[in-house]
Write an enzyme that holds these catalytic residues in place. Structure first.
Site, PDB file in Angstrom:
ATOM      1  N   ALA A  66       0.976  -0.990  -0.145  1.00  7.61           N
ATOM      2  CA  ALA A  66       0.044  -0.116   0.063  1.00  7.61           C
ATOM      3  C   ALA A  66       0.912   1.172   0.003  1.00  7.61           C
ATOM      4  O   ALA A  66       1.998   1.342   0.538  1.00  7.61           O
ATOM      5  CB  ALA A  66      -0.999  -0.090   1.310  1.00  7.61           C
ATOM      6  N   GLY A 112       0.576  -5.197   0.942  1.00  4.94           N
ATOM      7  CA  GLY A 112      -0.426  -5.209   0.022  1.00  4.94           C
ATOM      8  C   GLY A 112      -0.175  -5.784  -1.029  1.00  4.94           C
ATOM      9  O   GLY A 112      -1.043  -6.488  -1.753  1.00  4.94           O
ATOM     10  N   GLU A 115      -0.176  -9.506  -0.561  1.00  8.10           N
ATOM     11  CA  GLU A 115      -1.682  -9.705  -0.177  1.00  8.10           C
ATOM     12  C   GLU A 115      -2.498  -9.914  -1.585  1.00  8.10           C
ATOM     13  O   GLU A 115      -3.298 -10.814  -1.699  1.00  8.10           O
ATOM     14  CB  GLU A 115      -2.353  -8.748   0.731  1.00  8.10           C
ATOM     15  CG  GLU A 115      -1.786  -8.878   1.973  1.00  8.10           C
ATOM     16  CD  GLU A 115      -2.108  -7.816   3.072  1.00  8.10           C
ATOM     17  OE1 GLU A 115      -1.867  -6.291   2.606  1.00  8.10           O
ATOM     18  OE2 GLU A 115      -2.796  -7.893   3.986  1.00  8.10           O
ATOM     19  N   GLU A 135       4.448  -5.136   7.055  1.00  6.73           N
ATOM     20  CA  GLU A 135       3.975  -3.990   7.648  1.00  6.73           C
ATOM     21  C   GLU A 135       4.518  -3.777   9.469  1.00  6.73           C
ATOM     22  O   GLU A 135       4.499  -2.753   9.825  1.00  6.73           O
ATOM     23  CB  GLU A 135       2.623  -4.303   7.917  1.00  6.73           C
ATOM     24  CG  GLU A 135       1.590  -4.327   6.648  1.00  6.73           C
ATOM     25  CD  GLU A 135       1.774  -5.592   5.685  1.00  6.73           C
ATOM     26  OE1 GLU A 135       2.805  -6.478   5.872  1.00  6.73           O
ATOM     27  OE2 GLU A 135       0.961  -5.740   4.836  1.00  6.73           O
TER      28      GLU A 135
HETATM   29  N1  CO8 Z   1       4.710   3.481  -0.555  1.00  6.82           N
HETATM   30  C1  CO8 Z   1       5.239   4.433  -1.187  1.00  6.82           C
HETATM   31  N2  CO8 Z   1       6.230   4.636  -1.624  1.00  6.82           N
HETATM   32  C2  CO8 Z   1       7.186   3.600  -1.754  1.00  6.82           C
HETATM   33  C3  CO8 Z   1       6.790   2.201  -1.381  1.00  6.82           C
HETATM   34  C4  CO8 Z   1       5.484   2.147  -0.746  1.00  6.82           C
HETATM   35  N3  CO8 Z   1       5.023   1.016  -0.303  1.00  6.82           N
HETATM   36  N4  CO8 Z   1       7.840   1.345  -1.782  1.00  6.82           N
HETATM   37  C5  CO8 Z   1       8.722   2.076  -2.315  1.00  6.82           C
HETATM   38  N5  CO8 Z   1       8.417   3.360  -2.326  1.00  6.82           N
HETATM   39  C6  CO8 Z   1       9.138   4.574  -3.113  1.00  6.82           C
HETATM   40  C7  CO8 Z   1      10.291   4.756  -2.325  1.00  6.82           C
HETATM   41  O1  CO8 Z   1       9.907   5.730  -1.006  1.00  6.82           O
HETATM   42  C8  CO8 Z   1      11.273   5.402  -3.150  1.00  6.82           C
HETATM   43  O2  CO8 Z   1      10.708   6.779  -3.410  1.00  6.82           O
HETATM   44  P1  CO8 Z   1      11.766   8.222  -3.728  1.00  6.82           P
HETATM   45  O3  CO8 Z   1      12.424   7.729  -4.872  1.00  6.82           O
HETATM   46  O4  CO8 Z   1      10.812   9.103  -4.018  1.00  6.82           O
HETATM   47  O5  CO8 Z   1      12.798   8.093  -2.500  1.00  6.82           O
HETATM   48  C9  CO8 Z   1      11.013   4.648  -4.424  1.00  6.82           C
HETATM   49  O6  CO8 Z   1       9.763   3.998  -4.121  1.00  6.82           O
HETATM   50  C10 CO8 Z   1      11.837   3.531  -4.716  1.00  6.82           C
HETATM   51  O7  CO8 Z   1      12.098   2.874  -3.455  1.00  6.82           O
HETATM   52  P2  CO8 Z   1      13.648   2.685  -2.758  1.00  6.82           P
HETATM   53  O8  CO8 Z   1      14.333   3.760  -2.875  1.00  6.82           O
HETATM   54  O9  CO8 Z   1      13.174   2.239  -1.118  1.00  6.82           O
HETATM   55  O10 CO8 Z   1      14.031   1.501  -3.531  1.00  6.82           O
HETATM   56  P3  CO8 Z   1      15.209   0.279  -2.702  1.00  6.82           P
HETATM   57  O11 CO8 Z   1      15.389  -0.494  -3.934  1.00  6.82           O
HETATM   58  O12 CO8 Z   1      16.164   1.015  -1.975  1.00  6.82           O
HETATM   59  O13 CO8 Z   1      14.173  -0.581  -2.024  1.00  6.82           O
HETATM   60  C11 CO8 Z   1      12.021  -1.721  -1.037  1.00  6.82           C
HETATM   61  C12 CO8 Z   1      13.006  -1.252  -2.305  1.00  6.82           C
HETATM   62  C13 CO8 Z   1      12.957  -2.748  -0.157  1.00  6.82           C
HETATM   63  C14 CO8 Z   1      10.978  -2.421  -1.817  1.00  6.82           C
HETATM   64  C15 CO8 Z   1      11.953  -0.428  -0.111  1.00  6.82           C
HETATM   65  O14 CO8 Z   1      11.324   0.461  -1.302  1.00  6.82           O
HETATM   66  C16 CO8 Z   1      10.733  -0.756   0.773  1.00  6.82           C
HETATM   67  O15 CO8 Z   1      10.873  -1.063   1.697  1.00  6.82           O
HETATM   68  N6  CO8 Z   1       9.346  -0.315   0.406  1.00  6.82           N
HETATM   69  C17 CO8 Z   1       8.311  -0.373   1.301  1.00  6.82           C
HETATM   70  C18 CO8 Z   1       7.696  -1.751   1.391  1.00  6.82           C
HETATM   71  C19 CO8 Z   1       6.673  -1.927   2.457  1.00  6.82           C
HETATM   72  O16 CO8 Z   1       6.889  -1.652   3.551  1.00  6.82           O
HETATM   73  N7  CO8 Z   1       5.600  -2.358   2.071  1.00  6.82           N
HETATM   74  C20 CO8 Z   1       4.524  -2.486   2.817  1.00  6.82           C
HETATM   75  C21 CO8 Z   1       3.505  -1.075   2.927  1.00  6.82           C
HETATM   76  S1  CO8 Z   1       2.345  -1.339   3.956  1.00  6.82           S
HETATM   77  C22 CO8 Z   1       1.051  -2.271   3.407  1.00  6.82           C
HETATM   78  O17 CO8 Z   1       1.027  -2.507   2.169  1.00  6.82           O
HETATM   79  C23 CO8 Z   1      -0.193  -2.334   4.064  1.00  6.82           C
HETATM   80  C24 CO8 Z   1      -1.258  -3.223   3.122  1.00  6.82           C
HETATM   81  C25 CO8 Z   1      -2.652  -3.135   4.010  1.00  6.82           C
HETATM   82  C26 CO8 Z   1      -3.108  -1.790   4.220  1.00  6.82           C
HETATM   83  C27 CO8 Z   1      -4.570  -1.877   4.755  1.00  6.82           C
HETATM   84  C28 CO8 Z   1      -5.111  -0.548   4.611  1.00  6.82           C
HETATM   85  C29 CO8 Z   1      -5.046   0.261   6.021  1.00  6.82           C
END
Ligand code: CO8
Length: 261
Positions: A66, A112, A115, A135
């Site tokens: 998400a 997500g 999921e 998460e």
């Molecule tokens: N949301 C928003 N932006 C994101 C997300 C995300 N989930 N994932 C990556 N991005 C963005 C980064 O912020 C970055 O943006 P910018 O270039 O502006 O800095 C860009 O994408 C590239 O990402 P990274 O620079 O971090 O890339 P890396 O190769 O260094 O890392 C990763 C890749 C490991 C995938 C890393 O991006 C990461 O950890 N991302 C987050 C993953 C995460 O935590 N996902 C779970 C989110 S919570 C969720 O999904 C809950 C679902 C249920 C919700 C229920 C409703 C309430």
């Protein structure tokens, strides 16, 4: 509908939805979820589409979860509940769709994104893909069905390991624990996913729909009731023209021509 965050394409009788927000690793914001829901409706009502593939644009991500910007902005418990429940209805739509849906997991499938893959019928991952429910690292828990579908797929212990640690696992490890069904070289992913989709698309559509429903419904209830449910679905397929065509074609030693009736 004009899509801004996804691409919807058709190849023969396969519908393909590609998440297309590569700058944020295809994270699911509200607008993307609305478009996903509309795309599923569109492909569902198109009788020429017999199987659907979900995948991500670019080489890095399927869906990295998400959108964390939107999660950060949730103002209350009630809003969080509503946010999660609304997303769940879209994933249920995929899970209960009468057409088979394949997740072609081309990269990160996190939160997500994992999921979403789990709500699909079959998961095919690139050998470079990484999956997980991170998460917990954000101080939250999965909210799009992860605490429920993950243990159903991999068992309670492994689900707790992944959800309580937030560990990311490789495609090979995901295959080993049953989180994905196939692992293929990344360069071959879409061709292999389409090959699988074409195979399913060539079958009798109502048999595909009712087999899927029988598995989905039956695995959530006790065995006796589930087998009774299967019998009722078997009865339904017996009333189709495709049952006559499939059995006749076998006996006449020719390929069946299924029409979906
Ligand atoms: N949301 C928003 N932006 C994101 C997300 C995300 N989930 N994932 C990556 N991005 C963005 C980064 O912020 C970055 O943006 P910018 O270039 O502006 O800095 C860009 O994408 C590239 O990402 P990274 O620079 O971090 O890339 P890396 O190769 O260094 O890392 C990763 C890749 C490991 C995938 C890393 O991006 C990461 O950890 N991302 C987050 C993953 C995460 O935590 N996902 C779970 C989110 S919570 C969720 O999904 C809950 C679902 C249920 C919700 C229920 C409703 C309430």
């Amino acid at each position: 509908m004009e899509y801004q965050n996804i691409l919807v394409t058709r190849e023969e009788n396969i519908g393909i939805v590609t998440f297309n927000r590569a700058k944020v690793l295809n994270a699911l914001n509200h607008a993307t979820m609305v478009e996903l829901s509309a795309a599923i409706d569109e492909l569902d009502s198109d009788r020429t589409v017999r199987c659907i593939i979900l995948t991500g644009a670019g080489e890095k991500a399927f869906v990295a979860g998400a959108d964390i910007n939107e999660l950060r902005a949730i103002a209350s418990a009630a809003e969080g509940t509503e946010f999660a429940a609304w997303g769940q209805t879209i994933f249920f739509k995929i899970e209960t769709l009468s057409k088979a849906v394949i997740a072609a997991v081309n990269g990160y499938a996190l939160g997500g994104g994992c999921e979403l893959a789990m709500a699909c019928d079959i998961r095919m991952a690139a050998d470079s893909a990484k999956l997980g429910q991170p998460e917990i690292n954000l101080g939250i828990i999965p909210g799009y069905g992860g605490t429920q579908r993950l243990p159903r797929l991999v068992g309670k212990g492994r689900a707790k390991w992944l959800i309580l640690t937030g560990d990311m696992i490789s495609a090979q490890e995901a295959l080993r624990i049953g989180l994905v069904d196939f692992v293929v070289p990344v360069a071959e992913l879409m061709n292999k996913a389409k090959e699988l989709a074409r195979k399913i698309a060539s079958k009798a559509p109502l048999a595909v729909a009712w087999a899927k429903k029988s598995i989905n419904v039956g695995t959530e209830i006790d065995l006796v009731a589930a087998c009774a449910y299967e019998a009722s679905q078997f009865g339904l397929v017996c009333g189709t023209e495709d049952r006559v065509e499939g059995t006749t074609a076998f006996l006449e030693k020719r390929p069946a021509q299924f029409t979906g009736r």
